[in-house]
Design a protein around this motif. Structure first.
Motif, short mmCIF file in Angstrom:
data_model
loop_
_atom_site.label_atom_id
_atom_site.label_comp_id
_atom_site.label_asym_id
_atom_site.label_seq_id
_atom_site.Cartn_x
_atom_site.Cartn_y
_atom_site.Cartn_z
N PHE A 44 -50.79 -63.87 -2.10
CA PHE A 44 -52.24 -63.82 -1.92
C PHE A 44 -52.91 -64.94 -2.70
O PHE A 44 -53.79 -65.64 -2.20
N ASN A 45 -52.50 -65.14 -3.96
CA ASN A 45 -53.11 -66.15 -4.81
C ASN A 45 -52.82 -67.57 -4.35
O ASN A 45 -53.61 -68.48 -4.61
N LEU A 46 -51.70 -67.79 -3.66
CA LEU A 46 -51.39 -69.13 -3.15
C LEU A 46 -52.40 -69.60 -2.12
O LEU A 46 -52.55 -70.80 -1.89
N THR A 50 -58.58 -72.70 -5.77
CA THR A 50 -58.90 -72.76 -7.20
C THR A 50 -57.73 -72.27 -8.03
O THR A 50 -57.38 -72.88 -9.05
N PHE A 51 -57.12 -71.17 -7.62
CA PHE A 51 -55.95 -70.64 -8.33
C PHE A 51 -54.83 -71.68 -8.37
O PHE A 51 -54.23 -71.92 -9.42
N VAL A 52 -54.56 -72.28 -7.22
CA VAL A 52 -53.49 -73.28 -7.13
C VAL A 52 -53.77 -74.46 -8.05
O VAL A 52 -52.86 -74.97 -8.72
N GLU A 53 -55.02 -74.86 -8.13
CA GLU A 53 -55.39 -76.00 -8.98
C GLU A 53 -55.28 -75.66 -10.47
O GLU A 53 -54.80 -76.46 -11.26
N PRO A 56 -50.81 -74.38 -11.84
CA PRO A 56 -49.70 -75.00 -11.10
C PRO A 56 -48.33 -74.44 -11.49
O PRO A 56 -47.43 -74.37 -10.65
N GLU A 57 -48.17 -74.01 -12.74
CA GLU A 57 -46.86 -73.46 -13.16
C GLU A 57 -46.58 -72.15 -12.44
O GLU A 57 -45.45 -71.89 -12.02
N ILE A 58 -47.61 -71.32 -12.31
CA ILE A 58 -47.43 -70.04 -11.63
C ILE A 58 -47.18 -70.27 -10.15
O ILE A 58 -46.37 -69.57 -9.52
N VAL A 59 -47.83 -71.28 -9.58
CA VAL A 59 -47.61 -71.61 -8.17
C VAL A 59 -46.15 -71.98 -7.95
O VAL A 59 -45.52 -71.51 -6.99
N LYS A 60 -45.59 -72.79 -8.84
CA LYS A 60 -44.17 -73.17 -8.72
C LYS A 60 -43.28 -71.95 -8.80
O LYS A 60 -42.31 -71.81 -8.05
N GLU A 61 -43.61 -71.03 -9.72
CA GLU A 61 -42.81 -69.81 -9.90
C GLU A 61 -42.86 -68.94 -8.64
O GLU A 61 -41.84 -68.43 -8.18
N VAL A 62 -44.05 -68.76 -8.07
CA VAL A 62 -44.20 -67.94 -6.87
C VAL A 62 -43.44 -68.56 -5.71
O VAL A 62 -42.75 -67.87 -4.96
#
Length: 112
Positions: A44-46, A50-53, A56-62
C-alpha cells in the motif's frame, strides 16, 4: 497538542496498535487481521509517492520481500501446495484476489 513530546505521541500511537481497549477513534480487529494489514501495508505504501521519496530504505526492503515472496510462490507451483497457493485461496475468499468472482463468499472458519 503543543505540549506533547515525541515520546508521548509515539506512546499514543503504540497504544492504538497494540491494545485491544476500545477508545475514541480506535477500531477493533483480531490479531490475525492486524497481521494481514501489517503485511499488506508495505505494498500500500509503495503507491504513495511521498512515502517512497522519504523512506527509500523501507521501499528497498518491501521490494526485496515482494521478490522473495514471488520466488517462493513460483517454486511452490511444482505440484505441491505452498504458501502462495494458500494466499491465492484466502484472497479469493476475501474478495481481494484474481479468483474472487469465482469463489464468492467468506470462509466459515480457518484452521491455523
Amino acid at each position: 497538542n503543543p505540549a506533547w513530546s515525541v515520546a508521548t505521541i509515539l506512546t499514543g500511537l503504540l497504544s492504538f496498535m497494540l491494545e485491544d481497549t476500545p477508545t475514541m477513534g480506535s477500531i477493533t480487529s483480531s490479531a490475525y487481521d492486524k497481521r494481514v494489514m501489517a503485511r499488506e501495508s508495505g505494498e500500500f505504501n509503495l503507491k504513495n509517492e511521498t512515502f517512497v521519496e522519504i523512506f527509500p530504505e523501507i521501499v528497498k526492503e518491501v521490494k526485496a520481500k515482494r521478490t522473495a515472496l514471488r520466488t517462493s510462490t513460483s517454486s511452490s507451483r511444482s505440484g505441491l501446495p505452498g504458501m502462495g497457493d494458500m494466499e491465492d485461496f484466502l484472497n479469493a475468499q476475501r474478495g481481494t484476489g484474481p479468483g474472487a468472482a469465482a469463489a464468492g463468499g467468506q470462509l466459515p472458519f480457518i484452521f491455523v
